[in-house]
Design a protein around this motif. Sequence first.
Motif, PDB file in Angstrom:
ATOM      1  N   GLU A 100      -3.644  -7.252   9.487  1.00 53.44           N
ATOM      2  CA  GLU A 100      -2.727  -6.332  10.162  1.00 53.44           C
ATOM      3  C   GLU A 100      -1.761  -5.730   9.155  1.00 53.44           C
ATOM      4  OE1 GLU A 100      -0.612  -7.903  13.490  1.00 53.44           O
ATOM      5  OE2 GLU A 100       0.534  -6.049  13.800  1.00 53.44           O
ATOM      6  N   VAL A 101      -1.703  -4.426   9.142  1.00 51.11           N
ATOM      7  CA  VAL A 101      -0.868  -3.704   8.185  1.00 51.11           C
ATOM      8  C   VAL A 101       0.332  -3.123   8.923  1.00 51.11           C
ATOM      9  CG1 VAL A 101      -0.816  -1.757   6.580  1.00 51.11           C
ATOM     10  CG2 VAL A 101      -2.864  -3.160   6.766  1.00 51.11           C
ATOM     11  N   PHE A 102       1.515  -3.244   8.336  1.00 52.36           N
ATOM     12  CA  PHE A 102       2.754  -2.722   8.913  1.00 52.36           C
ATOM     13  C   PHE A 102       3.222  -1.553   8.056  1.00 52.36           C
ATOM     14  CE2 PHE A 102       3.734  -5.925  12.092  1.00 52.36           C
ATOM     15  CZ  PHE A 102       2.924  -6.975  11.689  1.00 52.36           C
ATOM     16  N   PHE A 103       3.583  -0.473   8.735  1.00 55.06           N
ATOM     17  CA  PHE A 103       3.948   0.761   8.043  1.00 55.06           C
ATOM     18  C   PHE A 103       5.442   1.038   8.110  1.00 55.06           C
ATOM     19  CE2 PHE A 103      -0.016   2.886   6.982  1.00 55.06           C
ATOM     20  CZ  PHE A 103      -0.937   2.158   7.717  1.00 55.06           C
ATOM     21  N   GLY A 104       5.942   1.740   7.108  1.00 52.55           N
ATOM     22  CA  GLY A 104       7.256   2.329   7.181  1.00 52.55           C
ATOM     23  C   GLY A 104       7.182   3.674   7.892  1.00 52.55           C
ATOM     24  N   LYS A 105       8.362   4.326   8.025  1.00 54.45           N
ATOM     25  CA  LYS A 105       8.405   5.609   8.721  1.00 54.45           C
ATOM     26  C   LYS A 105       8.006   6.770   7.823  1.00 54.45           C
ATOM     27  CE  LYS A 105      11.883   4.509  12.208  1.00 54.45           C
ATOM     28  NZ  LYS A 105      13.128   4.966  12.862  1.00 54.45           N
TER      29      LYS A 105
ATOM     30  N   GLN B 257      -5.071  13.855   7.857  1.00 54.89           N
ATOM     31  CA  GLN B 257      -5.033  12.403   8.105  1.00 54.89           C
ATOM     32  C   GLN B 257      -4.273  11.687   7.006  1.00 54.89           C
ATOM     33  OE1 GLN B 257      -9.166  12.963   6.740  1.00 54.89           O
ATOM     34  NE2 GLN B 257      -9.291  10.766   7.063  1.00 54.89           N
ATOM     35  N   MET B 258      -3.891  10.475   7.286  1.00 51.78           N
ATOM     36  CA  MET B 258      -3.328   9.611   6.254  1.00 51.78           C
ATOM     37  C   MET B 258      -4.450   9.188   5.312  1.00 51.78           C
ATOM     38  SD  MET B 258      -0.519   7.001   7.753  1.00 51.78           S
ATOM     39  CE  MET B 258      -1.331   6.651   9.275  1.00 51.78           C
TER      40      MET B 258
ATOM     41  N   TYR C 186       0.140   5.339   1.237  1.00 52.86           N
ATOM     42  CA  TYR C 186      -0.746   6.330   1.831  1.00 52.86           C
ATOM     43  C   TYR C 186      -0.055   7.684   1.747  1.00 52.86           C
ATOM     44  CZ  TYR C 186      -3.727   2.706   3.842  1.00 52.86           C
ATOM     45  OH  TYR C 186      -4.592   1.652   4.006  1.00 52.86           O
TER      46      TYR C 186
ATOM     47  N   PHE D 157       3.568   7.215   3.089  1.00 53.05           N
ATOM     48  CA  PHE D 157       3.808   6.012   3.892  1.00 53.05           C
ATOM     49  C   PHE D 157       3.566   4.779   3.033  1.00 53.05           C
ATOM     50  CE2 PHE D 157       4.438   7.601   8.129  1.00 53.05           C
ATOM     51  CZ  PHE D 157       3.790   8.821   8.150  1.00 53.05           C
TER      52      PHE D 157
ATOM     53  N   GLN E  36       0.042  11.621   3.415  1.00 56.97           N
ATOM     54  CA  GLN E  36      -0.378  12.468   4.532  1.00 56.97           C
ATOM     55  C   GLN E  36       0.160  13.871   4.326  1.00 56.97           C
ATOM     56  OE1 GLN E  36       1.109  11.507   8.493  1.00 56.97           O
ATOM     57  NE2 GLN E  36      -0.799  12.223   9.394  1.00 56.97           N
TER      58      GLN E  36
ATOM     59  N   TYR F  97       0.831  -1.200   0.000  1.00 56.35           N
ATOM     60  CA  TYR F  97       0.000   0.000   0.000  1.00 56.35           C
ATOM     61  C   TYR F  97       0.870   1.257   0.000  1.00 56.35           C
ATOM     62  CZ  TYR F  97      -2.952  -3.524   2.350  1.00 56.35           C
ATOM     63  OH  TYR F  97      -3.620  -4.666   2.695  1.00 56.35           O
TER      64      TYR F  97
ATOM     65  N   PHE G 177      -5.563   6.901   1.802  1.00 57.93           N
ATOM     66  CA  PHE G 177      -5.223   5.785   0.932  1.00 57.93           C
ATOM     67  C   PHE G 177      -4.968   6.257  -0.483  1.00 57.93           C
ATOM     68  CE2 PHE G 177      -5.396   1.581  -0.778  1.00 57.93           C
ATOM     69  CZ  PHE G 177      -6.166   1.640  -1.925  1.00 57.93           C
TER      70      PHE G 177
END
Lengths: 111, 112
Positions: free
Chosen positions: A99-104, A42-43, A35, A91, A37, A33, A45
């Motif tokens: 469950e989604v894992f994000f980068g910085k 907000q973030m 995203y 992002f 911001q 994904y 999609f």
Amino acid sequence: GPKVLQIPSHQIIDMGQMVTLNCDPVSNHLYFYWYKQILGQQMEFLVNFYNGKVMEKSKLFKDQFSVERPDGSYFTLKIQPTALEDSAVYFCASSMTAEVFFGKGTRLTVV
Amino acid sequence: GDSVTQKEGLVTLTEGLPVMLNCTYQTIYSNAFLFWYVHYLNESPRLLLKSSTDNKRTEHQGFHATLHKSSSSFHLQKSSAQLSDSALYYCALSDPAQGLTFGLGTRVSVFP
């Protein structure tokens, strides 16, 4: 825990130029994904990607945007040409299940 | 389309007091999941809680939330806030089509 790496962390680019944001997702994840911001908001999609294809994209995913993951390497977001309103933090995220894992994030500044 | 509403933009409180962050949602998917993500400055947003079945409480790291489909809510609570809880909290809805839809986020500032 699992980590999503985004390179670079900051990028400044002249309006009209091309930029590629790189993402190294969690190794066994299948869904990817992006995203966006904008500062103070907000973030939102942009797009998701599975099995080499874009599955869904939002109205923010303009024609100047493209994504790919050639040969299972980086998952990239390319913007060509860039516009001032593309300035934001982008992002990357990946998931195997819900469950989604994000980068910085990569902070993109278009000047 | 889907939407998530977090009515508080900023919550400030004193350490040791309880905190509750509101989250309501709209979706056409009956099996959508709700999440709370916490985002500390200069870090990645990370999962704090994931909803379980209707009316069942889920807990993690002192936080808890209960999905109530009747009111379309998934409020986040903690009985005693700590200084380290200062962060941005996002409520998010996951649907089968496009992944996560986020609320605007609530910034929590905890003071001594």
